[in-house]
Enzyme design. Structure first.
Site, PDB file in Angstrom:
ATOM      1  N   CYS A  19      38.348   5.967 -18.733  1.00 35.67           N
ATOM      2  CA  CYS A  19      37.413   6.894 -19.391  1.00 35.67           C
ATOM      3  C   CYS A  19      37.850   8.353 -19.290  1.00 35.67           C
ATOM      4  O   CYS A  19      37.203   9.221 -19.881  1.00 35.67           O
ATOM      5  CB  CYS A  19      36.007   6.735 -18.810  1.00 35.67           C
ATOM      6  SG  CYS A  19      35.851   7.239 -17.073  1.00 35.67           S
ATOM      7  N   CYS A  29      -5.438  30.883  -7.015  1.00 35.02           N
ATOM      8  CA  CYS A  29      -6.665  30.859  -7.802  1.00 35.02           C
ATOM      9  C   CYS A  29      -6.603  29.820  -8.907  1.00 35.02           C
ATOM     10  O   CYS A  29      -5.557  29.604  -9.505  1.00 35.02           O
ATOM     11  CB  CYS A  29      -6.897  32.250  -8.386  1.00 35.02           C
ATOM     12  SG  CYS A  29      -8.316  32.380  -9.466  1.00 35.02           S
ATOM     13  N   CYS A  50      -3.866  32.168 -20.197  1.00 34.68           N
ATOM     14  CA  CYS A  50      -2.636  31.903 -20.938  1.00 34.68           C
ATOM     15  C   CYS A  50      -2.014  33.217 -21.419  1.00 34.68           C
ATOM     16  O   CYS A  50      -2.699  34.235 -21.582  1.00 34.68           O
ATOM     17  CB  CYS A  50      -2.949  30.996 -22.128  1.00 34.68           C
ATOM     18  SG  CYS A  50      -1.471  30.400 -22.998  1.00 34.68           S
ATOM     19  N   CYS A 110      47.616  12.018 -10.485  1.00 38.72           N
ATOM     20  CA  CYS A 110      48.745  12.678 -11.124  1.00 38.72           C
ATOM     21  C   CYS A 110      49.523  13.487 -10.090  1.00 38.72           C
ATOM     22  O   CYS A 110      49.021  13.785  -8.993  1.00 38.72           O
ATOM     23  CB  CYS A 110      48.240  13.581 -12.249  1.00 38.72           C
ATOM     24  SG  CYS A 110      49.557  14.409 -13.185  1.00 38.72           S
ATOM     25  N   CYS A 152      -2.333  33.954 -27.041  1.00 35.74           N
ATOM     26  CA  CYS A 152      -3.419  32.993 -26.846  1.00 35.74           C
ATOM     27  C   CYS A 152      -4.528  33.573 -25.954  1.00 35.74           C
ATOM     28  O   CYS A 152      -5.687  33.637 -26.344  1.00 35.74           O
ATOM     29  CB  CYS A 152      -2.860  31.709 -26.240  1.00 35.74           C
ATOM     30  SG  CYS A 152      -4.109  30.452 -25.890  1.00 35.74           S
TER      31      CYS A 152
END
Length: 508
Positions: A208, A258, A263, A198, A267
């Site tokens: 596209c 380690c 967790c 352009c 948990c």
């Protein structure tokens, strides 16, 4: 910008060009069909501004076209001889001079017409297909009624919708997708490429509307952009760099040495990173806290083969994507910098260089041409990495030839870019004419030509799908031999680091 191997097959249209083309098409239809310009405009909108389609449909079945579009050749409602007429909307009586109708003849007062038109115009572009307010009537309401009854703001909106309709409903034209750009592109089919530039300097694919991506096809670009935006790579990273907690299944990243993992709350399950077994089961009998042998024995028995295979596949997939994406993004960044340097050269440096070297600016165009070539080549090179990502792994000959062509083009571009960026700098810093400037001119112009040839070969080969390559010709064309297979090292796991801290890793 400098292009490759094709002639321009499009025209950039400014607002006045769009208006002139629209008026010309309306005049052509009005003249050939012997109808008013208002009716011609309604017909063209119905047939997406295709003059040929209007002519074909009209001469094949004029009555059918008139009925479908709403162009009546005579009124369907006959006025009585009464001095007053009742408005079909407000049902109030009005004198004849305060009542108007479309071609159908249904009477409505001017106030109701104005309200009806204003509401429709403010609803959006649908006002271009305005019909008679009578629910049973499909008579079209043309621009002449809009001009007589609408407010100044509504007239402006209607005219703007009409102008935009000429671009958006026309199969041969599209707006430039650059933000704030009001130019449109008229594209001629059969040009050989969809890439257009352009006047605002934005290059894009007319097919596209994504950024220009020659030599890669639109389907590949769509997949690549989707992949860059998708969550699939996040999942690949999770699979490659984390393991699920054996209890709550949340993914956990190991970020220290380690093997004792804990967790996150609520948990708080403690387990071994290697075998995912409960940490309470670990002790000296399993080989120590930092060298669990349960994993290796289980792996030999096949207990972890599927999990490891999936993790390894995810890691390989992520590494491959990262390789191509980094180079794709790097060339995009280099292109943006080259665009900025080009602008700086055009607005500041060229005039200074002309004064310093006592050379007219017209004779310094070789510098601008070099920068334009750099910008275009960076774009092409960027998209070759998307092409390489989707090139099938089993097609070794094609991949080898592709990487050779890509490497040749890339090295040529780097030489040109370095010459235009670094070697030119010494002349920009000079305070007086340099005897070496003519040698620099010859070198830069030569590199520009050679680089263009490199990229033409690359573009041609990729657009042909590397069709000329076979398992024997690839190496001979490239002039290289197949690399020897990589030696396989032992993949056994070590005993881990010493017992220096004994700290627990928190899962993230």
């Amino acid at each position: 910008m400098c292009g490759f191997l094709f002639q321009q097959s499009y025209t950039v249209l400014k607002e006045e060009d769009i208006q002139q083309r629209q008026e010309d098409d309306i005049t052509r239809v009005s003249t050939v069909l012997s109808i008013s310009r208002v009716d011609a405009s309604i017909l063209l909108r119905q047939y997406n501004w295709s003059v040929s389609r209007v002519h074909d449909a009209w001469f094949a079945d004029e009555d059918g076209v008139r009925k479908s579009v709403g162009l009546l050749d005579k009124p369907v409602f006959q006025f009585s001889n009464a001095k007053e007429l009742t408005c079909g909307i407000c049902f109030e009586p009005y004198t004849r001079d305060k009542v108007m109708s479309a071609a159908c003849g249904h009477p409505f007062c001017c106030t109701c017409w104005k309200g009806y038109i204003s509401a429709t115009v403010n609803d959006g572009p649908g006002c271009l297909m305005l019909r008679c307010p009578d629910p049973s009537c499909r008579a079209a309401v043309g621009q002449d009624m809009i001009n007589m009854l609408a407010s100044a703001d509504d007239k402006e909106k209607y005219t703007r919708y009409l102008r935009r309709s000429y671009v958006e409903d026309n199969r041969k034209t599209k707006w430039c997708p650059a933000p704030g750009c009001d130019y449109a592109i008229d594209f001629a089919a059969g040009g050989g490429t969809f890439d257009v530039s352009c006047l605002c300097s934005h290059s894009f694919c007319w097919n596209c509307t994504e950024e220009a991506h020659r030599p890669v096809d639109c389907g590949t670009v769509s997949k690549w952009i989707l992949k860059n935006c998708a969550e699939s790579e996040n999942m690949n990273w999770i699979l490659a760099n984390s393991k699920p907690c054996p209890k709550c299944k949340r993914p956990i990243e190991k970020n220290q040495g380690c093997m004792h993992m804990t967790c996150s709350p609520p948990c708080k399950f403690e387990f071994c990173w290697l075998c995912l077994g409960a940490w309470s089961d670990h002790g000296e009998r399993t080989g120590g806290f930092y060298a669990c042998n349960r994993y290796e024995s289980a792996k030999q028995q096949g207990d972890y083969d599927e999990t490891e295979r999936r993790r390894e596949m995810a890691k390989n997939s992520l590494e491959k994507y990262t390789h191509y994406y980094e180079r794709w993004a790097s060339n995009q960044s280099s292109r943006q910098k080259a665009l900025a340097d080009l602008h700086q050269m055009q607005t500041v440096h060229l005039e200074k260089l002309s004064d310093t070297q006592c050379t007219p600016e017209s004779q310094l165009k070789f510098i601008i041409e070099a920068w334009l070539q750099i910008v275009e080549c960076r774009r092409v090179l960027k998209w070759t990495y998307a092409y390489g990502y989707y090139l099938p792994e089993h097609e070794h000959a094609k991949r080898q030839f592709f990487e050779y062509l890509q490497g040749e083009a890339e090295s040529g571009l780097e030489r040109l870019h370095q010459c235009a960026e670094k070697e030119l700098q010494q002349f920009l810093n000079d305070d007086s004419p340099s005897k070496e400037f003519n040698d620099f001119r010859t070198k830069l112009a030569g590199l520009t030509s050679v680089t263009k040839n490199y990229f033409e070969n690359l573009v041609r080969a990729l657009e042909n799908g590397l069709a000329d390559v076979d398992s024997h010709a690839a190496c001979s064309k490239a002039g290289i031999s197949k690399p020897p297979p990589a030696s396989k090292g032992k993949s056994g796991r070590g005993k881990g680091s010493g017992r220096s801290s004994g700290s627990h890793d928190a899962g993230r």
